[in-house]
Design a protein around this motif. Sequence first.
Motif, mmCIF file in Angstrom:
data_model
loop_
_atom_site.group_PDB
_atom_site.id
_atom_site.type_symbol
_atom_site.label_atom_id
_atom_site.label_comp_id
_atom_site.label_asym_id
_atom_site.label_seq_id
_atom_site.Cartn_x
_atom_site.Cartn_y
_atom_site.Cartn_z
ATOM 1 N N THR A 183 97.337 -1.691 40.027
ATOM 2 C CA THR A 183 98.042 -1.030 41.123
ATOM 3 C C THR A 183 99.067 -0.035 40.588
ATOM 4 O O THR A 183 99.224 1.056 41.132
ATOM 5 C CB THR A 183 98.738 -2.068 42.027
ATOM 6 O OG1 THR A 183 97.766 -3.002 42.490
ATOM 7 C CG2 THR A 183 99.407 -1.414 43.209
ATOM 8 N N SER A 209 97.271 8.224 41.801
ATOM 9 C CA SER A 209 98.039 8.811 42.901
ATOM 10 C C SER A 209 99.507 8.399 42.870
ATOM 11 O O SER A 209 100.289 8.863 43.690
ATOM 12 C CB SER A 209 97.418 8.423 44.247
ATOM 13 O OG SER A 209 97.555 7.031 44.457
ATOM 14 N N ASN A 210 99.899 7.549 41.930
ATOM 15 C CA ASN A 210 101.303 7.162 41.816
ATOM 16 C C ASN A 210 102.189 8.329 41.384
ATOM 17 O O ASN A 210 103.403 8.204 41.361
ATOM 18 C CB ASN A 210 101.470 6.000 40.834
ATOM 19 C CG ASN A 210 101.109 4.676 41.458
ATOM 20 O OD1 ASN A 210 101.068 4.544 42.673
ATOM 21 N ND2 ASN A 210 100.835 3.694 40.628
ATOM 22 N N ARG A 213 105.439 9.510 47.581
ATOM 23 C CA ARG A 213 105.153 8.690 48.757
ATOM 24 C C ARG A 213 104.151 7.579 48.415
ATOM 25 O O ARG A 213 104.341 6.418 48.781
ATOM 26 C CB ARG A 213 104.613 9.571 49.886
ATOM 27 C CG ARG A 213 104.445 8.836 51.207
ATOM 28 C CD ARG A 213 103.811 9.712 52.282
ATOM 29 N NE ARG A 213 102.370 9.753 52.055
ATOM 30 C CZ ARG A 213 101.655 10.852 51.833
ATOM 31 N NH1 ARG A 213 102.221 12.024 51.817
ATOM 32 N NH2 ARG A 213 100.358 10.791 51.629
ATOM 33 N N ASP A 214 103.091 7.935 47.686
ATOM 34 C CA ASP A 214 102.085 6.939 47.295
ATOM 35 C C ASP A 214 102.649 5.937 46.294
ATOM 36 O O ASP A 214 102.323 4.751 46.334
ATOM 37 C CB ASP A 214 100.854 7.623 46.703
ATOM 38 C CG ASP A 214 100.089 8.421 47.742
ATOM 39 O OD1 ASP A 214 100.244 8.118 48.943
ATOM 40 O OD2 ASP A 214 99.349 9.342 47.350
ATOM 41 N N ARG A 215 103.479 6.418 45.392
ATOM 42 C CA ARG A 215 104.092 5.526 44.410
ATOM 43 C C ARG A 215 104.957 4.488 45.114
ATOM 44 O O ARG A 215 104.901 3.305 44.798
ATOM 45 C CB ARG A 215 104.915 6.323 43.404
ATOM 46 C CG ARG A 215 105.542 5.439 42.336
ATOM 47 C CD ARG A 215 106.285 6.217 41.268
ATOM 48 N NE ARG A 215 107.246 7.139 41.823
ATOM 49 C CZ ARG A 215 107.261 8.444 41.579
ATOM 50 N NH1 ARG A 215 106.355 8.981 40.797
ATOM 51 N NH2 ARG A 215 108.181 9.219 42.110
ATOM 52 N N LYS A 222 104.644 3.424 48.194
ATOM 53 C CA LYS A 222 103.763 2.516 48.928
ATOM 54 C C LYS A 222 103.156 1.467 47.984
ATOM 55 O O LYS A 222 103.124 0.276 48.302
ATOM 56 C CB LYS A 222 102.652 3.317 49.616
ATOM 57 C CG LYS A 222 101.749 2.484 50.503
ATOM 58 C CD LYS A 222 100.753 3.346 51.246
ATOM 59 C CE LYS A 222 99.704 3.814 50.266
ATOM 60 N NZ LYS A 222 98.578 4.510 50.871
ATOM 61 N N ASN A 223 102.717 1.891 46.812
ATOM 62 C CA ASN A 223 102.132 0.954 45.848
ATOM 63 C C ASN A 223 103.181 -0.005 45.285
ATOM 64 O O ASN A 223 102.892 -1.180 45.061
ATOM 65 C CB ASN A 223 101.447 1.712 44.718
ATOM 66 C CG ASN A 223 100.157 2.352 45.164
ATOM 67 O OD1 ASN A 223 99.508 1.880 46.099
ATOM 68 N ND2 ASN A 223 99.775 3.444 44.525
ATOM 69 N N LYS A 252 103.680 -2.689 47.746
ATOM 70 C CA LYS A 252 102.589 -3.668 47.674
ATOM 71 C C LYS A 252 102.831 -4.667 46.547
ATOM 72 O O LYS A 252 102.675 -5.877 46.725
ATOM 73 C CB LYS A 252 101.245 -2.966 47.438
ATOM 74 C CG LYS A 252 100.662 -2.300 48.630
ATOM 75 C CD LYS A 252 99.328 -1.682 48.251
ATOM 76 C CE LYS A 252 98.772 -0.840 49.364
ATOM 77 N NZ LYS A 252 97.515 -0.181 48.981
#
Length: 156
Positions: A47, A52-53, A57-59, A61-62, A65
């Motif tokens: 993960t 995309s990290n 924004r994606d980083r 979100k991950n 998680k």
Amino acid sequence: MISQENGYYQWVPFIFALQAVFFYLPVILWRTLYSSLGIKVGTICDTCNIRSNMIARDRLKNLEKVASFLTYEREIHSSLDDRRHRHLSSGRFLISAYLFMKFCYALNAVVQFWIIKKFLGVESIWWGAQVFTDLIHGLEWPQTGNFPRVTLCDFT
């Protein structure tokens, strides 16, 4: 010309196979250790390594998680009454196991060099560096004696 007979060439494939097994043993031990901990180290690393990290924004979100996963795991293990199980699932044990495995890898590398040194019958621990230096300076192998050309085949 060097007329020295060496009987170790016939054993080279067996020694290499044994060394391959020795190099794979710490991998098996590590996989066994971390799979029994309950913390999914591989999933967390996968993960965190998502390409995309790089986008903020994606980083985020991950990371959320991963944080929720770790919080969930912590809640499950803290609800257990078994003290041993809580110790095994703690971060300290995981870090200790990881450092122990790194020590095993380093020890394995040192032992592998020792095996090769004994197998070849050389005295110096810097034998590999000497071979490299001889190659850089253009010395031929028959001149240096690093790699014997004549071997003993005892198929009689």
